[in-house]
Design a protein around this motif. Sequence first.
Motif, mmCIF file in Angstrom:
data_model
loop_
_atom_site.group_PDB
_atom_site.id
_atom_site.type_symbol
_atom_site.label_atom_id
_atom_site.label_comp_id
_atom_site.label_asym_id
_atom_site.label_seq_id
_atom_site.Cartn_x
_atom_site.Cartn_y
_atom_site.Cartn_z
ATOM 1 N N ALA A 195 0.833 -1.205 0.000
ATOM 2 C CA ALA A 195 0.000 0.000 0.000
ATOM 3 C C ALA A 195 0.868 1.256 0.000
ATOM 4 O O ALA A 195 0.571 2.224 -0.710
ATOM 5 N N ARG A 196 1.923 1.259 0.794
ATOM 6 C CA ARG A 196 2.810 2.430 0.843
ATOM 7 C C ARG A 196 3.449 2.698 -0.516
ATOM 8 O O ARG A 196 3.529 3.843 -0.968
ATOM 9 N N ALA A 197 3.924 1.638 -1.157
ATOM 10 C CA ALA A 197 4.594 1.813 -2.447
ATOM 11 C C ALA A 197 3.630 2.369 -3.489
ATOM 12 O O ALA A 197 3.949 3.319 -4.217
ATOM 13 N N TRP A 198 2.429 1.772 -3.562
ATOM 14 C CA TRP A 198 1.449 2.250 -4.546
ATOM 15 C C TRP A 198 1.010 3.673 -4.219
ATOM 16 O O TRP A 198 0.937 4.526 -5.109
ATOM 17 N N PHE A 199 0.718 3.934 -2.960
ATOM 18 C CA PHE A 199 0.172 5.240 -2.601
ATOM 19 C C PHE A 199 1.207 6.344 -2.809
ATOM 20 O O PHE A 199 0.856 7.466 -3.175
ATOM 21 N N GLY A 200 2.482 6.040 -2.598
ATOM 22 C CA GLY A 200 3.505 7.042 -2.848
ATOM 23 C C GLY A 200 3.494 7.511 -4.291
ATOM 24 O O GLY A 200 3.570 8.718 -4.571
ATOM 25 N N ALA A 201 3.368 6.554 -5.230
ATOM 26 C CA ALA A 201 3.315 6.908 -6.643
ATOM 27 C C ALA A 201 2.001 7.630 -6.978
ATOM 28 O O ALA A 201 1.977 8.586 -7.761
ATOM 29 N N LYS A 203 0.093 9.464 -4.924
ATOM 30 C CA LYS A 203 0.150 10.809 -4.344
ATOM 31 C C LYS A 203 0.934 11.756 -5.255
ATOM 32 O O LYS A 203 0.492 12.889 -5.535
ATOM 33 N N ALA A 204 2.087 11.298 -5.723
ATOM 34 C CA ALA A 204 2.908 12.138 -6.581
ATOM 35 C C ALA A 204 2.175 12.497 -7.868
ATOM 36 O O ALA A 204 2.202 13.652 -8.322
ATOM 37 N N ALA A 205 1.480 11.517 -8.459
ATOM 38 C CA ALA A 205 0.771 11.770 -9.713
ATOM 39 C C ALA A 205 -0.420 12.704 -9.518
ATOM 40 O O ALA A 205 -0.631 13.637 -10.301
ATOM 41 N N ILE A 206 -1.188 12.495 -8.468
ATOM 42 C CA ILE A 206 -2.385 13.304 -8.237
ATOM 43 C C ILE A 206 -2.005 14.740 -7.890
ATOM 44 O O ILE A 206 -2.590 15.702 -8.407
ATOM 45 N N GLU A 207 -1.034 14.912 -7.021
ATOM 46 C CA GLU A 207 -0.645 16.271 -6.628
ATOM 47 C C GLU A 207 0.021 17.018 -7.767
ATOM 48 O O GLU A 207 0.008 18.250 -7.795
ATOM 49 N N ALA A 208 0.602 16.286 -8.734
ATOM 50 C CA ALA A 208 1.183 16.916 -9.923
ATOM 51 C C ALA A 208 0.147 17.115 -11.026
ATOM 52 O O ALA A 208 0.481 17.617 -12.108
ATOM 53 N N HIS A 209 -1.110 16.702 -10.773
ATOM 54 C CA HIS A 209 -2.203 16.789 -11.757
ATOM 55 C C HIS A 209 -1.864 16.012 -13.022
ATOM 56 O O HIS A 209 -2.249 16.395 -14.127
ATOM 57 N N ALA A 211 -2.697 13.132 -14.989
ATOM 58 C CA ALA A 211 -3.752 12.146 -15.146
ATOM 59 C C ALA A 211 -3.223 10.845 -15.739
ATOM 60 O O ALA A 211 -3.645 9.759 -15.336
ATOM 61 N N GLN A 212 -2.339 10.928 -16.713
ATOM 62 C CA GLN A 212 -1.835 9.721 -17.361
ATOM 63 C C GLN A 212 -1.000 8.874 -16.404
ATOM 64 O O GLN A 212 -1.104 7.651 -16.388
ATOM 65 N N ARG A 213 -0.193 9.543 -15.584
ATOM 66 C CA ARG A 213 0.627 8.804 -14.617
ATOM 67 C C ARG A 213 -0.268 8.148 -13.560
ATOM 68 O O ARG A 213 -0.018 7.023 -13.134
ATOM 69 N N ASN A 248 -8.016 14.153 -16.058
ATOM 70 C CA ASN A 248 -7.453 15.259 -16.827
ATOM 71 C C ASN A 248 -8.338 16.500 -16.745
ATOM 72 O O ASN A 248 -7.866 17.636 -16.710
ATOM 73 N N ASP A 249 -9.653 16.281 -16.701
ATOM 74 C CA ASP A 249 -10.603 17.394 -16.598
ATOM 75 C C ASP A 249 -10.673 17.977 -15.187
ATOM 76 O O ASP A 249 -10.809 19.187 -15.024
ATOM 77 N N ARG A 250 -10.581 17.145 -14.173
ATOM 78 C CA ARG A 250 -10.970 17.579 -12.843
ATOM 79 C C ARG A 250 -9.811 17.787 -11.860
ATOM 80 O O ARG A 250 -10.036 18.409 -10.808
ATOM 81 N N LEU A 251 -8.627 17.314 -12.146
ATOM 82 C CA LEU A 251 -7.558 17.464 -11.162
ATOM 83 C C LEU A 251 -7.173 18.927 -10.956
ATOM 84 O O LEU A 251 -7.001 19.372 -9.814
ATOM 85 N N ALA A 252 -7.036 19.671 -12.039
ATOM 86 C CA ALA A 252 -6.615 21.068 -11.888
ATOM 87 C C ALA A 252 -7.632 21.907 -11.118
ATOM 88 O O ALA A 252 -7.278 22.567 -10.138
ATOM 89 N N PRO A 253 -8.929 21.911 -11.525
ATOM 90 C CA PRO A 253 -9.883 22.736 -10.756
ATOM 91 C C PRO A 253 -10.123 22.215 -9.341
ATOM 92 O O PRO A 253 -10.451 22.993 -8.444
ATOM 93 N N SER A 254 -9.966 20.903 -9.120
ATOM 94 C CA SER A 254 -10.195 20.346 -7.783
ATOM 95 C C SER A 254 -8.993 20.525 -6.877
ATOM 96 O O SER A 254 -9.129 20.520 -5.648
ATOM 97 N N ALA A 255 -7.790 20.644 -7.470
ATOM 98 C CA ALA A 255 -6.552 20.922 -6.748
ATOM 99 C C ALA A 255 -6.332 20.042 -5.525
ATOM 100 O O ALA A 255 -6.143 20.533 -4.419
ATOM 101 N N PRO A 256 -6.335 18.706 -5.696
ATOM 102 C CA PRO A 256 -6.080 17.848 -4.537
ATOM 103 C C PRO A 256 -4.647 18.015 -4.032
ATOM 104 O O PRO A 256 -3.697 18.090 -4.822
ATOM 105 N N THR A 257 -4.493 18.081 -2.727
ATOM 106 C CA THR A 257 -3.182 18.243 -2.115
ATOM 107 C C THR A 257 -3.180 17.588 -0.743
ATOM 108 O O THR A 257 -4.220 17.171 -0.236
ATOM 109 N N GLN A 258 -1.996 17.466 -0.161
ATOM 110 C CA GLN A 258 -1.825 16.907 1.179
ATOM 111 C C GLN A 258 -2.402 15.498 1.277
ATOM 112 O O GLN A 258 -3.076 15.150 2.243
#
Length: 822
Positions: A195-201, A203-209, A211-213, A248-258
């Motif tokens: 879980a830690r290994a998957w979630f680390g990747a 988290k990095a992809a979502i916070e960087a917006h 979508a493909q990663r 791709n549509d929703r990450l930027a306006p939703s701005a998930p962080t932390q």
Amino acid sequence: MAASASPTPAPAPVMLSYDLTVTDITQMSPKLWALHLDPILPLDMGMFTILAAHINLALGTLCAVLPRRPDLRPLVDSMLRLDTVGLYLLSERGHGLDAFNIETTASMTDEGDAFILHTPREEATKFMPATTPAFDTPKVALVMARLIIKGTDRGSRFFLVPICSRTEMCAGIASRTSTPSTPLSPPTSTALAAARAWFGAFKAAIEAHDAQRAAALLAPDALWRDILALTWDFRTFRGAPDIARFLNDRLAPSAPTQLVLDEQWVALERPYPDLAWVQGIFRFAATAGPVSGVFRLVPGADGVWRAHTVFTNLDGLAGFPELIGPYRDPLPNHGHWYEKRARELACEDEPPRVIIIGGGQSGLEVAARLKYLGVKALVLERQDRVGDQWRKRYEALCLHDSVWYDHMPYLPFPPTWPVFTPAPKLADWLENYAHSLELNVWTNATVTKAVQDLKSKLWTVTCKRGDGSERTFVVRHLIFAVGWGGGTPQRPHYPGEELFAGQILHSSEHKSARDHLGKKVVVVGACTSGHDICADYYNHGVDVTMHVLLHARLTPHAEFASTDFYREGGPPTEIGDLLNASYPNHLMHLVHQRKTREIAEADKETLDGLKKVGFRLGWGHDGSGFLMLAWTRSGGYYLDVGTSKLIADGKIKLKNDAEIEGFSRDGLRFKDGSKLRADVVIFATGYTNVREPIQKICGDEIVNALKPVWGLDAEGELNSAWRDTGVPGLYVMMGNLALCRFHSKHLALPPETPLCACRLVMPRAACRAARRPLHHHGKGKALLLDLRPAAGADPFDDAGSADVDVDARWVRVGVGWVNRDR
């Protein structure tokens, strides 16, 4: 002899799924190798150790000697079925695997027909997992010991020794745990690492917006369910490509962080031998507010763990915390509370911003959510007292859902509460709930009409009170919380009713079996009320017959829903709700097909008895049992609490071989010419459609613009309960206590679709994000959904209408929306 033990999980489902034979083991077949490569084993080294010893060492040794020891065949067959677990006791604490220096002895008796095994000291203790009576399975062991014959050491040999029965150690053998267990057992620790290994990747992809990663971390057939967090809607996306477009549509306006992994809830789960996942809960902050999520990881053919399901749920609004805990009223109130509360209830100083029609559990729970978000709401209940919709039903009525499933927001049931709540007790609880939470409820208040201004979209709501006075409110938001059909009974009518000398009732009018002692009663209908009322009559010694409509196919079920999430000692209710909602309905459809088969097997005796007396059984949509019936019809099933056996045993009579033709003076006539004497006929045939009370209050124009309320849309989400109904400012709150608990917060939060204007409470930044539509980046054709009912269809019939789910001004393009007015 002594053996050391370590607690481990049961390996039976893994082994049995491969159906090994003696030949598989002696010839090391591909099937045997496939078992060793099962992806669950690297995550659960305890299970791997047990299976390796059982199959490779114990069974491997015994299968090899079968040709010259055919007497061992019954034992081998038992071990292949895992009715017996085999152990391989070579290792000693003082010598490890050193077979030449082991100290355990096996001395032949003077008669020469037996051996006495002996552990001379602590260092000679055998060390092997799973030597205790675990898994409710007896165990035998191949014990290596020094063969002693008349005082002469003949070297090390294996001896076949019974170790324990299903419940206790065999005489003369002791087993103890040699090392303390750790808070995180090996399988949990390994799952946590995955879980830690998957979630680390992730988290990095979502916070960087990216979508493909993020999509690359998902299984090809993954499902992502979102409730308001990223889409401002109830949406389920299927397949990595669609999920990538959605992100791709929703990450930027939703701005998930932390993004943070809540490690205490990481778990390895294996509900079936061929199905396993690592489950985890995570949190993050978004533009709208705090979000909770759930992921489930499955191993791919390449050994890489990817998410098969992801769920994101909006927990609250940024800048608008619930007024609970540290945000509760901190000031003392000396002598002013009663007057202040009376003025608030009378709406003298501040008019309500929201009108809620109906003061049952659905109306009270959404009222509580709104109040503690700082939004004034007024509940208008037509009954004399809060809870009367439960208090005035038949006295045998009792919830078939458990107390752990039924808790209400902010005020859970106390630990003394019974598992299944009687209806009168629930009625009193609802009344106390409204009082304790200071909800604004007017009883004996009937809404006579609600008119919406076409330009401002404001509602003018007229209410008539018990004293004959009228009050009018102008609000932007109107919530119908009137249950299924607003409590209006639905029953068929037959010729000859005026000739019948007995009594005709709807189940809503039935109070007690004591009212009809010594009479013959026929109950028409076979869902929950029909079963409950029949059981009530039987328990009072009344001659009762259940008539099942000829076209009916009932799905009786022992209750199994949600027992893992809602039980004594289970997770907190908010965690149970999160996990329960995290399964998309498309997936639950498949899971419940298997669950239904399990239930049918477990209840085989009762179901066979029902078939024998002529009860026609059904298994729901595609064999998925009651769940999909509940979502699409809100009926057609019975959660069995004992009445099915009364029918199977003939204690409740059954009549279902012909349709009713009409009434006679002394009973019922049927189309096949048969008759059934009756003094009382009770129709347990449910209530009218959920749209009817809306039509009565708001008129035809509004109800014609209303989307289907119940039933599932193409994505497996409910059409418009708790979300956008197609009519601005009009919402429907309905469902059992658990659904109302969870979704009352969603209804009190932001708009349900990116099409709507801001709703109840919403910060401006969130509002701007909500208005941003999803865009389509693929080459698929636009899908136009016709909002008109199908030819011949009843426009007021909600059942099964699952294809209309968008506002008339909008069309769906892939996972996006396009305004066709532009």
